[in-house]
Design a protein around this motif. Structure first.
Motif, PDB file in Angstrom:
ATOM      1  N   LEU A 151       0.530  -0.879  -0.101  1.00 11.29           N
ATOM      2  CA  LEU A 151      -0.104  -0.013  -0.355  1.00 11.29           C
ATOM      3  C   LEU A 151       0.481   1.418   0.792  1.00 11.29           C
ATOM      4  O   LEU A 151       0.380   2.411  -0.169  1.00 11.29           O
ATOM      5  CB  LEU A 151      -0.929   0.168   0.945  1.00 11.29           C
ATOM      6  N   GLN A 152       2.258   0.959   0.265  1.00 11.19           N
ATOM      7  CA  GLN A 152       3.049   2.511   0.602  1.00 11.19           C
ATOM      8  C   GLN A 152       3.650   2.208  -0.351  1.00 11.19           C
ATOM      9  O   GLN A 152       4.059   3.420  -0.439  1.00 11.19           O
ATOM     10  CB  GLN A 152       3.715   2.370   1.837  1.00 11.19           C
ATOM     11  N   LYS A 194       5.617   3.169  -3.484  1.00 12.20           N
ATOM     12  CA  LYS A 194       6.110   4.732  -4.210  1.00 12.20           C
ATOM     13  C   LYS A 194       5.461   4.649  -5.685  1.00 12.20           C
ATOM     14  O   LYS A 194       4.576   5.128  -6.844  1.00 12.20           O
ATOM     15  CB  LYS A 194       6.468   5.457  -4.646  1.00 12.20           C
ATOM     16  N   TYR A 237      14.841   7.742   0.130  1.00 14.52           N
ATOM     17  CA  TYR A 237      14.051   7.383  -0.520  1.00 14.52           C
ATOM     18  C   TYR A 237      13.489   5.979  -0.056  1.00 14.52           C
ATOM     19  O   TYR A 237      12.130   5.703  -0.397  1.00 14.52           O
ATOM     20  CB  TYR A 237      14.500   7.281  -2.700  1.00 14.52           C
ATOM     21  N   SER A 247      -2.240   8.655  -0.843  1.00 11.89           N
ATOM     22  CA  SER A 247      -1.874   7.671  -0.663  1.00 11.89           C
ATOM     23  C   SER A 247      -2.545   5.936  -1.691  1.00 11.89           C
ATOM     24  O   SER A 247      -3.716   6.535  -1.009  1.00 11.89           O
ATOM     25  CB  SER A 247      -0.870   7.610   0.539  1.00 11.89           C
ATOM     26  N   ALA A 248      -2.185   5.654  -1.769  1.00 17.33           N
ATOM     27  CA  ALA A 248      -2.902   4.636  -2.229  1.00 17.33           C
ATOM     28  C   ALA A 248      -3.819   3.951  -0.833  1.00 17.33           C
ATOM     29  O   ALA A 248      -5.137   3.504  -0.664  1.00 17.33           O
ATOM     30  CB  ALA A 248      -1.918   2.569  -3.074  1.00 17.33           C
ATOM     31  N   GLU A 249      -3.022   3.701   0.184  1.00 18.48           N
ATOM     32  CA  GLU A 249      -4.101   3.479   1.705  1.00 18.48           C
ATOM     33  C   GLU A 249      -5.502   3.967   1.616  1.00 18.48           C
ATOM     34  O   GLU A 249      -6.300   3.844   2.017  1.00 18.48           O
ATOM     35  CB  GLU A 249      -3.108   4.020   2.955  1.00 18.48           C
ATOM     36  N   LYS A 294       8.109  15.302  -5.145  1.00 20.38           N
ATOM     37  CA  LYS A 294       8.034  13.647  -5.010  1.00 20.38           C
ATOM     38  C   LYS A 294      10.450  14.434  -4.974  1.00 20.38           C
ATOM     39  O   LYS A 294      10.129  13.897  -6.192  1.00 20.38           O
ATOM     40  CB  LYS A 294       7.547  13.114  -5.407  1.00 20.38           C
TER      41      LYS A 294
END
Lengths: 550, 407
Positions: free
Chosen positions: A103-104, A106, A544, B66-68, B283
């Motif tokens: 989920l986290q 990038k 990163y 975020s995807a979350e 980013k």
């Protein structure tokens, strides 16, 4: 001794189910990294060790907690219950960690057909292995289900990335068929849409030249360029299939030389009408052994272009003269750019200013021209010239080229100048050679505000081999002239840099030592002042890549 | 029995370079809504054009998602073919135990809070008008006309409103190139022989995006080259020496056109460089300055500047009111003026039909101050009234337009 009454059967079933979910989720999480490494087993193994990718939490949980309880479980059935609980908690935690990493991300996992196939095979392997372990433990050395579960979990957690690589290898014939189909589709699409194809190759400078040329041409007509450093057959195929649209008039293709014949093959996929060769150097020496071989491999582009009646732009200053001369005398259509007076486009002067590179050029059919681009590093002068010559040969007026150049985009992490309030940052994180380091140091002087300080933050260069000490000594001396505060990360790795800097530095300058990049970063956060210019050399300004934490 | 609250969908974000500012505007409006009468419904359009709703949208710190976070939001669509008697609603398809299931989220009025293209330019308003969905603010004509700086100026010319001369340059067709030899004579005719420096700006884009000062012909080429990557036209105007800017908000309340306080943005904030602003926070680049931008409200400004003479004040107010009337505007709009500080000359510069933060700070400082809650109520009520009036009578029986027989 097996305890066969109901709660333990239930625990076994629950563990097996959770184990399945764990295998699936963990496989998916690893697949995400495997995909980022382009399904390259070697790169993926490197990632595993370099980024602490192997499982620790779940395995340790299973081994320590489960093992301990198992060892004690003879006679103490409630300890076995504790063991099951530990396993289940370990599995739940492992599932949570895998999901978190998914989920986290990038760059999240893209569930392509290929990814699905690999994951399915991975799960099959996991199930088979688990079955074998249970069978082996039961029949070979009769002991409890807990032991079998424990072993299965540890093996699954450790083997998961290898199952992916195995699955990928096993699926290779399938992938080859799919690849062949994609390639044919891309070829047909290119024939149908017929964009004007420009091929770019060279030992260095090709990515920058490509992005400058794309920027210039896109001000005239819709232009597509292969992104980043995509330069292989499959990479280009994918760009053609997914991104090329009918409105694209120009298609700029970066072509990588991976051995004799590879560029010729790329030219058959995307036949270029215009070529650009930025440099012939030693970058791929191991692959080619001889500079002649490198030259011939790169000039396969010029051959292909000539076949379709086009012209190739060559940077004369970065190509060995004796090799080029022979080609030029063959009567093939070339446009030379460089400092030599024979060049069609001649560089008169190149200067670094606070606003970027300024160059004076003279062209056979354009007269004297001053070009300016907000890009940093004098090596950009030749990239700008090559791109200018290419655009001009396509009929773009020099005024339009000059106008477009004035907003040329910088490349990420390559002498990229970012202004954050009154602080200037030079992000040269992706640089890995001493001459780039030197350009960065010189840029510090040019970008410094009147009262600002010149700050360097670096762990030094890597992979310099036997020249490690010598090159770092030279850089240390150079840094002493250009830097007020040097933040050196892991100074014990580059003692010659530290010593040279300390010996040559003026009295006001100082060198600070840090063990971790993060600490140096925190120092910057706490101490940076308006007017400062900060050079990040060969390391990333932010953290990163966190380890996945499995 | 308490009356059921009206559900006010506030749409923000959008496929526009002003995406981020719009998020702030939208969230501020939701926050200002009178909770006793209205229930806010956040509706976020992400940069790809996907629509989302959900309470998490109210959290500023979660952008970009975020995807979350995304997994906890609801992707929605807006059905356009709803009967005009039906209540407008959003639709979402959700996975249930028995296949997909459609859920509907009703609302009563939509408030566009999207700045720039695809939101402030009349496209969204036209869509909502077509679908018969009540919405607040300008109608399609006003929104589209004020988004186009050329059209705005050409229209206002007829009303004695002071305007700077301008030259319109259209983007050349693909494969052809601008010749400065064609532009320079036009500029000379309008701006005189000593025409540089000039301001070059995109014809349609909002805010300060792409606005550049050109000091010579090379600079002009560079500015046009950059603008034509984003827009199909550009305006060239003289650069006003000793420039100060004054902004004022206008709206209609109880049938009267009213004006707000006048603000003077400090240190040339209209020339805010979007490039550095976005790049600084993008980013991977180091964020040394992590202070979140508060949108337009946090810019340095001076309210009701003392140096304005009575004549200047009334010129600004009357020109702004005339423009509001002529362009048939609604909601709260902000009208920007340019001024030569030495001579005191004023020119109307541009009209923003959905200004940042709905210019609430200008209304708070007006002669008859309005709170953001008052302002939001006025905008909502006007929107309901305008949309109700538009529905009007559309039966074919009206005006003898019936062709097909009915029983």
């Amino acid at each position: 001794m097996t305890t066969a009454f109901f709660p333990y059967s239930a625990a076994l079933i629950l563990t097996a189910l959770l184990g399945l979910v764990f295998a699936h989720q963990r496989g998916k999480a690893y697949l995400m990294y495997f995909q980022q490494e382009e399904y390259d087993a070697k790169r993926f193994r490197h990632w595993l060790s370099a980024h602490h990718g192997r499982d620790r939490a779940t395995s340790i949980f299973a081994l320590v907690a489960g093992g301990l309880c198992f060892g004690l479980s003879y006679g103490f059935f409630w300890l076995e219950a504790l063991g099951w609980a530990a396993l289940i908690i370990g599995l739940l935690d492992g599932i949570r960690r895998s999901r978190r990493s998914l989920l986290q991300a990038k760059k999240p996992l893209v569930m392509t057909d290929r990814a699905k196939r690999i994951l399915q095979l991975h799960i099959l392997f996991s199930a088979l292995l688990t079955g074998l372990i249970y069978a082996g433990v039961r029949f070979g050395a009769p002991t409890s289900d807990l032991a079998a579960s424990l072993i299965a979990i540890v093996v699954l957690a450790q083997a998961s990335p290898y199952f992916l690589m195995l699955a990928n290898a096993a699926l290779q014939p399938v992938e080859n068929r799919v690849k062949a189909r994609f390639l044919e589709e891309a070829r047909q699409k290119l024939r149908r849409l017929d964009p004007y194809i420009i091929g770019i190759t060279g030992s260095y400078g090709k990515t920058s030249t490509k992005s400058i040329l794309a920027h210039i041409l896109s001000s005239a007509a819709p232009t597509l360029a292969t992104p980043g450093s995509v330069n292989t057959e499959m990479g280009i195929t994918r760009v053609v299939r997914e991104q090329l649209e009918p409105e694209h008039r120009y298609f700029i293709v970066e072509m990588g030389a991976y051995g004799p014949g590879s560029i010729a093959r790329l030219c058959r996929l995307a036949p270029p009408k215009l070529g650009v060769i930025t440099a012939i150097g030693w970058a791929h020496y191991e692959r080619f052994k001889q500079i002649e071989t490198v030259f011939d491999a790169k000039f396969e582009l010029a051959d292909a272009v000539a076949q379709s009646g086009g012209t190739t732009i060559v940077n004369q200053d970065a190509i060995p003269g004796h090799l080029l001369k022979k080609r030029l005398s063959d009567g093939m259509p070339f446009i030379c750019v460089g400092s030599d007076k024979d060049c069609t486009l001649r560089l008169v002067s190149a200067d670094q200013t606070p606003d970027g590179v300024r160059l004076e050029i003279v062209g056979d059919d354009m007269g004297e021209v001053v070009l300016h681009a907000p890009l940093y590093g004098l090596h950009q002068a030749h990239n700008i010239m090559a791109a200018t010559a290419a655009a001009h040969s396509l009929g773009m007026p020099i005024d339009a080229i000059r106008a477009a150049l004035s907003s040329a985009p910088q490349s990420r992490h390559r002498l990229e100048v970012v202004r954050s309030g009154d602080i200037t940052i030079i992000d040269d994180a992706y640089n890995s050679n001493p001459s780039g380091f030197a350009s960065g140091l010189e840029l510090l002087d040019i970008l410094k505000a009147k009262d600002g300080r010149r700050i360097l933050i670096t762990p030094g260069m890597v992979e310099l081999g036997e020249k490690h000490e010598e090159e770092h000594h030279k850089l240390g001396e150079l840094a002493a002239r250009h830097v007020d505060i040097a933040l050196v990360v892991t100074p014990e790795r580059i003692p010659s840099f530290v010593a040279a800097f300390e010996a040559q530095k003026p009295s006001h300058a100082q060198l600070l030592r840090f063990n971790r990049q993060e600490d140096a970063q925190n120092w910057i956060k706490a101490h940076a002042q308006n007017g400062d210019v900060i050079l990040y050399e060969n390391n990333l300004p932010d953290l990163y890549e966190k380890p996945p934490g499995f | 029995m308490t009356k059921e609250k009206l559900i006010i969908a506030v749409i923000f974000g959008g496929r526009s370079v002003e995406h981020d500012v719009s998020i702030l505007t939208g969230l501020q409006f939701l926050d200002a809504l009178d909770q006793s009468r209205y229930q806010g419904l956040p509706l976020y359009v992400d940069p790809d054009g996907q629509w989302w709703t959900g309470d998490l949208l109210l959290k500023r710190s979660l952008y970009p998602h975020s995807a979350e976070t995304r997994a906890r939001l609801t992707p929605v669509t807006l059905p356009l073919g709803t009967s005009i008697r039906g209540r407008p609603h959003l639709m979402s398809s959700q996975k249930g135990l028995l296949g997909n299931k459609i859920i509907t989220i009703p609302f009563d009025l939509m408030v566009p809070a999207i700045h720039g293209s695809n939101g402030e330019d009349g496209s969204l308003q036209g869509l909502l008008s077509f679908a018969g969905i009540p919405y607040a603010g300008c109608r399609p004509l006003g929104a589209a006309a004020t988004m186009d700086k050329h059209v705005t100026k050409e229209a206002l010319k007829t009303r004695n409103i002071p305007l700077l001369p301008h030259i319109l340059v259209e983007k050349p067709a693909a494969g052809t190139f601008l010749s400065r030899d064609a532009i320079l004579p036009q500029m000379e005719a309008k701006l005189g022989a000593d025409m540089f420096p000039v301001i070059v700006k995109p014809r349609h884009l909002g805010s300060s995006v792409g606005v550049t000062i050109a000091r010579d012909a090379d600079g002009l080429d560079a500015a046009l080259s950059s603008i034509f990557r984003m827009d199909t036209g550009a305006l060239i105007e003289p650069l006003v020496p000793d420039l100060v800017e004054y902004n004022i908000a206008v709206m209609r309340k109880n049938g009267q056109v009213i004006t707000s306080a006048i603000e003077k943005p400090l240190n040339g904030s209209d020339m805010l460089d979007f490039n550095t602003k976005y790049r600084a926070g993008s980013k991977g680049t180091p964020k040394l300055d992590e202070a979140p931008s508060d949108g337009m409200a946090s810019l340095n400004r001076e309210l009701n500047p003392a140096e304005l003479s009575e004549g200047q004040d009334s010129l600004i107010r009357s020109a702004a009111s005339t423009a509001f009337d002529l362009l048939d505007l609604a909601g709260t709009v902000r009208i920007d003026f340019l001024c030569n500080a030495k001579t005191g000359e004023l020119w109307l510069n541009e009209v923003n039909s959905i200004p940042g933060s709905f210019s609430y700070f200008l209304w708070q400082a007006a002669q008859d101050p309005l709170t953001f809650t008052d302002l939001s109520r006025t905008i909502v009520e006007e929107g309901i009234a305008l949309s109700r009036a538009e529905k009007g009578e559309t039966g074919t029986a009206t005006g003898n337009a019936r062709i097909f027989g009915r029983d």
